[in-house]
Write an enzyme that holds these catalytic residues in place. Structure first.
Site, mmCIF file in Angstrom:
data_model
loop_
_atom_site.group_PDB
_atom_site.id
_atom_site.type_symbol
_atom_site.label_atom_id
_atom_site.label_comp_id
_atom_site.label_asym_id
_atom_site.label_seq_id
_atom_site.Cartn_x
_atom_site.Cartn_y
_atom_site.Cartn_z
ATOM 1 C CB CYS A 264 -68.970 -22.844 -8.705
ATOM 2 S SG CYS A 264 -67.783 -22.760 -7.371
ATOM 3 C CB CYS B 201 -67.609 -19.069 -8.477
ATOM 4 S SG CYS B 201 -69.289 -19.319 -7.881
ATOM 5 C CG HIS C 207 -58.832 -4.548 -17.853
ATOM 6 N ND1 HIS C 207 -58.831 -3.809 -19.017
ATOM 7 C CD2 HIS C 207 -58.961 -3.634 -16.852
ATOM 8 C CE1 HIS C 207 -58.960 -2.529 -18.738
ATOM 9 N NE2 HIS C 207 -59.023 -2.388 -17.425
ATOM 10 N N GLY D 287 -49.967 0.552 -27.744
ATOM 11 C CA GLY D 287 -51.154 -0.116 -28.294
ATOM 12 C C GLY D 287 -52.421 0.013 -27.479
ATOM 13 C CG ASN E 262 -53.626 -6.505 -23.942
ATOM 14 O OD1 ASN E 262 -54.442 -5.596 -24.022
ATOM 15 N ND2 ASN E 262 -52.523 -6.531 -24.662
ATOM 16 C CB VAL E 263 -58.093 -10.603 -20.611
ATOM 17 C CG1 VAL E 263 -58.613 -9.396 -19.836
ATOM 18 C CG2 VAL E 263 -58.841 -10.723 -21.946
ATOM 19 C CB CYS F 130 -71.058 -22.576 -4.237
ATOM 20 S SG CYS F 130 -71.010 -21.344 -5.557
HETATM 21 C C1 BJW Z 1 -51.714 -0.732 -32.306
HETATM 22 C C2 BJW Z 1 -51.493 -1.723 -33.265
HETATM 23 C C3 BJW Z 1 -50.171 -2.210 -33.376
HETATM 24 C C4 BJW Z 1 -53.603 -1.228 -33.294
HETATM 25 N N1 BJW Z 1 -49.213 -1.714 -32.595
HETATM 26 N N2 BJW Z 1 -50.747 -0.259 -31.548
HETATM 27 C C5 BJW Z 1 -63.748 7.963 -15.956
HETATM 28 C C6 BJW Z 1 -64.158 8.618 -17.090
HETATM 29 C C7 BJW Z 1 -65.036 8.001 -17.982
HETATM 30 C C8 BJW Z 1 -65.510 6.707 -17.754
HETATM 31 C C9 BJW Z 1 -65.095 6.050 -16.628
HETATM 32 C C10 BJW Z 1 -64.221 6.678 -15.744
HETATM 33 N N3 BJW Z 1 -63.937 5.796 -14.748
HETATM 34 C C11 BJW Z 1 -64.623 4.638 -14.976
HETATM 35 C C12 BJW Z 1 -65.341 4.767 -16.112
HETATM 36 C C13 BJW Z 1 -66.235 3.743 -16.701
HETATM 37 C C14 BJW Z 1 -65.516 2.710 -17.508
HETATM 38 C C15 BJW Z 1 -64.806 3.398 -18.681
HETATM 39 O O1 BJW Z 1 -63.611 3.597 -18.687
HETATM 40 N N4 BJW Z 1 -65.552 3.727 -19.731
HETATM 41 C C16 BJW Z 1 -64.979 4.379 -20.917
HETATM 42 C C17 BJW Z 1 -65.136 3.458 -22.148
HETATM 43 C C18 BJW Z 1 -65.666 5.694 -21.138
HETATM 44 N N5 BJW Z 1 -64.571 1.945 -16.707
HETATM 45 C C19 BJW Z 1 -64.963 0.894 -15.978
HETATM 46 O O2 BJW Z 1 -66.132 0.544 -15.938
HETATM 47 C C20 BJW Z 1 -63.910 0.146 -15.182
HETATM 48 N N6 BJW Z 1 -64.379 -0.037 -13.854
HETATM 49 C C21 BJW Z 1 -64.479 0.956 -12.988
HETATM 50 O O3 BJW Z 1 -64.089 2.056 -13.212
HETATM 51 O O4 BJW Z 1 -65.064 0.570 -11.815
HETATM 52 C C22 BJW Z 1 -65.349 1.568 -10.815
HETATM 53 C C23 BJW Z 1 -65.877 0.849 -9.602
HETATM 54 C C24 BJW Z 1 -65.282 1.095 -8.381
HETATM 55 C C25 BJW Z 1 -65.768 0.435 -7.247
HETATM 56 C C26 BJW Z 1 -66.825 -0.470 -7.358
HETATM 57 C C27 BJW Z 1 -67.392 -0.733 -8.593
HETATM 58 C C28 BJW Z 1 -66.914 -0.057 -9.730
HETATM 59 C C29 BJW Z 1 -63.683 -1.255 -15.737
HETATM 60 C C30 BJW Z 1 -63.141 -1.259 -17.116
HETATM 61 C C31 BJW Z 1 -63.047 -2.708 -17.626
HETATM 62 C C32 BJW Z 1 -62.698 -2.760 -19.107
HETATM 63 N N7 BJW Z 1 -62.876 -4.082 -19.569
HETATM 64 C C33 BJW Z 1 -62.514 -4.421 -20.941
HETATM 65 C C34 BJW Z 1 -62.977 -5.870 -21.214
HETATM 66 C C35 BJW Z 1 -62.075 -6.854 -20.484
HETATM 67 C C36 BJW Z 1 -62.502 -8.263 -20.676
HETATM 68 C C37 BJW Z 1 -62.429 -8.713 -22.114
HETATM 69 O O5 BJW Z 1 -61.400 -8.557 -22.800
HETATM 70 O O6 BJW Z 1 -63.417 -9.247 -22.559
HETATM 71 O O7 BJW Z 1 -61.100 -4.303 -21.133
HETATM 72 S S1 BJW Z 1 -63.183 -3.298 -22.165
HETATM 73 C C38 BJW Z 1 -61.790 -3.355 -23.243
HETATM 74 O O8 BJW Z 1 -61.172 -2.039 -23.317
HETATM 75 C C39 BJW Z 1 -60.761 -4.272 -22.540
HETATM 76 C C40 BJW Z 1 -59.478 -3.520 -22.779
HETATM 77 O O9 BJW Z 1 -58.508 -3.928 -21.839
HETATM 78 C C41 BJW Z 1 -59.904 -2.085 -22.639
HETATM 79 C C42 BJW Z 1 -58.954 -1.102 -23.250
HETATM 80 O O10 BJW Z 1 -58.864 -1.238 -24.631
HETATM 81 P P1 BJW Z 1 -57.466 -1.022 -25.350
HETATM 82 O O11 BJW Z 1 -56.510 -2.041 -24.885
HETATM 83 O O12 BJW Z 1 -57.052 0.377 -25.234
HETATM 84 O O13 BJW Z 1 -57.842 -1.430 -26.870
HETATM 85 P P2 BJW Z 1 -58.464 -0.530 -28.029
HETATM 86 O O14 BJW Z 1 -59.019 -1.474 -29.027
HETATM 87 O O15 BJW Z 1 -59.377 0.501 -27.484
HETATM 88 O O16 BJW Z 1 -57.215 0.238 -28.642
HETATM 89 C C43 BJW Z 1 -56.209 -0.444 -29.378
HETATM 90 C C44 BJW Z 1 -55.143 0.554 -29.780
HETATM 91 O O17 BJW Z 1 -54.090 -0.152 -30.393
HETATM 92 C C45 BJW Z 1 -55.615 1.602 -30.779
HETATM 93 O O18 BJW Z 1 -55.214 2.896 -30.312
HETATM 94 C C46 BJW Z 1 -54.863 1.255 -32.070
HETATM 95 O O19 BJW Z 1 -54.490 2.400 -32.818
HETATM 96 C C47 BJW Z 1 -53.643 0.569 -31.528
HETATM 97 N N8 BJW Z 1 -53.016 -0.410 -32.431
HETATM 98 N N9 BJW Z 1 -52.650 -1.983 -33.946
HETATM 99 C C48 BJW Z 1 -49.500 -0.724 -31.742
HETATM 100 N N10 BJW Z 1 -49.851 -3.184 -34.330
HETATM 101 ZN ZN ZN Z 2 -68.873 -20.903 -6.246
#
Ligand code: BJW
Ligand code: ZN
Length: 255
Positions: free
Chosen positions: A161, A137, A129, A201, A102-103, A164
């Site tokens: 920024c 920047c 994240h 979650g 989470n952010v 820069c």
């Molecule tokens: C409850 C509840 C209650 C509800 N109590 N529970 C391998 C396989 C496939 C794909 C990839 C892979 N490796 C990399 C990838 C690509 C990609 C990826 O994972 N894609 C998939 C979607 C297929 N990953 C990336 O691109 C990552 N980077 C990377 O791998 O870089 C490689 C690299 C290396 C070297 C150089 C360059 C690159 C980066 C991922 C960044 C994700 N960013 C986000 C946005 C952050 C900023 C923002 O917030 O705006 O992060 S996306 C979004 O999803 C956010 C979250 O942190 C993240 C996860 O979501 P989360 O937390 O799981 O939420 P939900 O909504 O999905 O689930 C909520 C859950 O809560 C549900 O299950 C509900 O049931 C439950 N719930 N109420 C308890 N009361």
């Molecule tokens: Zn800068």
């Protein structure tokens, strides 16, 4: 549920090292929408549409509008009983680490003043994240505190920024971007040495964060999953608490 709760308690009681891996669901009861699923509505956008460098390149104004809207919303949100219970667990037992995707900064707030703890607190999370509260920047990586009041009328009115003059962006990790290497290494190291990983979650769909609980499992540790809905990790959980995190974590940790 009671059987699962007892099983989870026993696992926690007998664990020497614990990691908690959290996702958007832990903040749902604070009023922060999740990304995916029935309750997952971020102003009707999918994260894959806006949380990408490509989207920012195409329309920095639209992406900034989304983040400013979320920053504003967070001004009215506070840590809920789940953040507070985890902070207490981490504060009382030094062998507990919180790793979050989470952010929203709610774990950090629960680990400080709002949880009643002095700085620096052992309950501070590893934020894989990034943080929505900071700007970074897009050219020189310089960071500064962000504002919720962003004028999105033109490119020129967006934050720039101090160092820069390039365009600032939120200091978060978008799809296709690398996570901070140091934080990621720390997370995997902690997961490897943990006897128990509490997965709370998260849909466990986003990588590499989704691999952190699997690392505990691969190294002989156990999973406890807290989520009202099943995920790909559910079959591997030694205890699964199918309930909202705020309700169940306070029961699991306090009594
Ligand atoms: C409850 C509840 C209650 C509800 N109590 N529970 C391998 C396989 C496939 C794909 C990839 C892979 N490796 C990399 C990838 C690509 C990609 C990826 O994972 N894609 C998939 C979607 C297929 N990953 C990336 O691109 C990552 N980077 C990377 O791998 O870089 C490689 C690299 C290396 C070297 C150089 C360059 C690159 C980066 C991922 C960044 C994700 N960013 C986000 C946005 C952050 C900023 C923002 O917030 O705006 O992060 S996306 C979004 O999803 C956010 C979250 O942190 C993240 C996860 O979501 P989360 O937390 O799981 O939420 P939900 O909504 O999905 O689930 C909520 C859950 O809560 C549900 O299950 C509900 O049931 C439950 N719930 N109420 C308890 N009361
Ligand atoms: Zn800068």
């Amino acid at each position: 549920m009671n059987v699962e709760l007892e099983a989870a308690r026993e696992l926690l009681d007998n664990a020497r090292r614990i990691v908690a891996v959290t996702g958007a669901g832990i903040s749902a009861e604070s009023g922060v929408p999740t990304f995916r699923g029935p309750e997952g509505v971020w102003k009707s956008y999918r994260p894959e549409e806006l949380a990408t460098p490509k989207a920012f390149g195409r329309s920095p104004q639209l992406v900034w509008e989304w983040y400013a809207w979320r920053r504003k919303l967070l001004e009215h949100c506070s840590p809920n009983p789940a953040h507070l219970a985890l902070a207490r667990l981490a504060y009382d037992h030094l062998k507990v680490a919180i790793i979050t995707q989470n952010v929203d900064g709610l774990h950090t707030r629960a680990a400080g003043d709002e949880g009643g703890y002095a700085d620096p607190s052992p309950a501070l999370p590893i934020e894989l994240h990034g943080s929505i509260a900071r700007d970074r920047c897009s050219a020189c990586d310089s960071r500064q505190p962000g504002s919720a009041t962003i004028d999105v009328t033109s490119l020129g009115t967006l934050p720039h920024c101090d160092r820069c003059s390039a365009l600032m962006r939120p200091d978060v990790v978008w799809f296709g971007e690398a996570l901070d290497r140091v934080l990621l290494d720390q997370a995997f190291h902690l997961a490897k040495s943990a006897d128990v990983c509490l997965v709370i979650g998260t849909s466990a769909l986003v990588h590499p964060a989704a691999l952190v609980p699997l690392t505990t499992l691969d190294n002989g540790g156990k999973l406890i999953e807290i989520n009202p809905h099943k995920t790909s990790l559910s079959p591997y959980a030694s205890a699964r608490l199918s309930a909202p995190a705020g309700t169940i974590l306070s029961k699991l940790i306090h009594s």
